[in-house]
Design a protein around this motif. Structure first.
Motif, PDB file in Angstrom:
ATOM      1  N   THR A  53       1.651  -0.002 -10.162  1.00 19.34           N
ATOM      2  CA  THR A  53       1.675   0.322  -8.568  1.00 19.34           C
ATOM      3  C   THR A  53       1.423  -0.457  -7.773  1.00 19.34           C
ATOM      4  O   THR A  53       0.961  -1.081  -7.324  1.00 19.34           O
ATOM      5  N   PRO A  87      -2.283  -2.746  -5.370  1.00 21.29           N
ATOM      6  CA  PRO A  87      -0.975  -1.995  -4.991  1.00 21.29           C
ATOM      7  C   PRO A  87      -0.259  -3.213  -3.631  1.00 21.29           C
ATOM      8  O   PRO A  87       0.325  -3.343  -3.111  1.00 21.29           O
ATOM      9  N   GLU A  89       2.437  -0.885  -2.945  1.00 24.87           N
ATOM     10  CA  GLU A  89       2.207   0.092  -2.068  1.00 24.87           C
ATOM     11  C   GLU A  89       3.270  -0.582  -1.153  1.00 24.87           C
ATOM     12  O   GLU A  89       3.654  -1.815  -1.467  1.00 24.87           O
ATOM     13  N   TYR A  93       4.260   4.327  -2.247  1.00 24.26           N
ATOM     14  CA  TYR A  93       3.906   4.444  -3.531  1.00 24.26           C
ATOM     15  C   TYR A  93       5.169   4.295  -4.818  1.00 24.26           C
ATOM     16  O   TYR A  93       5.158   5.110  -5.392  1.00 24.26           O
TER      17      TYR A  93
END
Length: 359
Positions: free
Chosen positions: A327, A287, A329, A315
């Motif tokens: 996902t 991520p 980040e 997220y």
């Protein structure tokens, strides 16, 4: 103190083999953590080291001594369980000193070792209390203190923090790490929580179906996983996996594409000789390895379905055109809006073959 060696150990229950020929050496003073999904055999392996489960094949050595057929009490180990197993009618001091009392040790020795364990665990103020007067974290410290007074060669921990709430788990992780630094004793720790493993271990042993998938320092497993199982298990949130195809080989890199996911082409470093053009692969992206799309090595296109805003980090959970989820980040919580379709730039990725092995 003592090291530990497992030599081709196996465990069978009837015709079912749950530990399949494990070889492992743990150095004196090392902190090794067993991790893996439920049913992978990590607790069974720990109980075999302790002598609570009989070894079907292979040898267990502690401090260079073969203890495969010895009773638990003679192995030079102390075990801390998930449940505290304290005597409710005894004080903290009596609970901690009970193993020495059963061993007929002199009272002066018992008092001295209990006092030292209480100092290490910051339990001096609680020595005259009963377990019911303690918090969960304090009770677990008493259980650890009961192990410390025995001065074992090897400490064994079987998911000792599972019964604690999130805040206490963090506190106890710090306590156990500090305990290892102070005592310098060999410790083997079982957990299903890879965050515990990453923060505590000198080395992590990743298990699946009774076999070792990979052994290494926490950051080595995170940065250089051998296969997609280890890559997906180590790291939180877990690694994203996207189906792709090798379209070319360029300067020792594999150029991969996943048109339905919005990836036109991206050069990915491989461990050895890059796979041939047309090879189906799995692209692994952590991520935190997503970046703004402009100037990125490659991009994925997805529709954001959920955003978790955790203060300093956010997220985004997005659905790609092929139906897979990723996902992403970001340190900027304003980057994501539910319902938006956007490009996510890729900074780094791993390649895995159809068999899950790292390419």
């Amino acid at each position: 103190m003592a090291g530990l060696s497992l030599q081709k150990v196996k465990k069978r229950f009837g015709e079912t083999e749950v530990i399949a020929g494990v070889d492992l050496d743990v150095a004196d003073g090392e902190f090794v953590v067993f991790v893996g999904p439920s049913g992978c055999g990590k607790s069974t392996l720990l109980r075999m080291i302790a002598g609570l489960e009989r070894t079907s094949e292979g040898r267990v050595l502690i401090g260079g001594r073969d203890v495969t057929d010895e009773d638990p009490a003679k192995r030079g180990i102390a075990m801390v369980f998930q449940t505290y197993a304290l005597y409710p009618h005894m004080t903290v001091a009596t609970n901690m000193g009970f193993p020495l009392e059963m061993a007929k040790r002199p009272k002066e020795e018992i008092d001295r070792k209990v006092a030292e364990a209480a100092r290490i665990l910051h339990l001096e103020a609680y020595l005259h209390r009963k377990p019911r007067e303690l918090s969960g974290g304090q009770r677990q410290r008493v259980a650890i203190g009961r192990a410390i007074v025995r001065q074992p060669g090897v400490f064994l921990f079987d998911e000792p923090l599972s019964n604690l709430d999130a805040e206490l788990r963090v506190q106890m992780r710090i306590e156990i790490a500090r305990l290892h630094q102070e005592l310098g004793t060999t410790m083997v720790y079982v957990t299903h929580d890879q965050v515990e493993a990453m923060t505590l271990a000198s080395r992590i042993v990743v298990l699946r179906a009774g076999r070792i998938e990979q052994v290494g320092a926490p950051l080595d497993l995170y940065e250089d996983p051998d296969n997609s199982f280890v890559a997906g298990f180590i790291g939180s949130p877990r690694m994203n996996f996207v189906d792709a195809t090798v379209t070319a080989v360029q300067d020792g890199h594999a150029v991969v594409a996943a048109p339905e996911a919005g990836l036109v082409g991206m050069a990915v470093a491989t461990r050895g000789t890059p796979p041939k053009s047309g090879t189906p692969v799995s692209l692994g992206i952590r991520p935190e390895h997503f970046v703004p799309a402009d100037g990125a090595a490659g991009t994925l296109c997805g529709k954001i379905s959920l955003v978790e805003r955790l203060g300093g980090v956010a997220y985004a959970h997005a659905v790609l055109a092929d139906g897979s989820m990723i996902t992403v980040e970001s340190r900027d919580a304003h980057n994501f809006e539910v319902g938006n379709t956007q490009l996510f730039g890729l900074q780094r990725a791993f390649l895995f073959g159809a068999d899950g092995m790292r390419l």
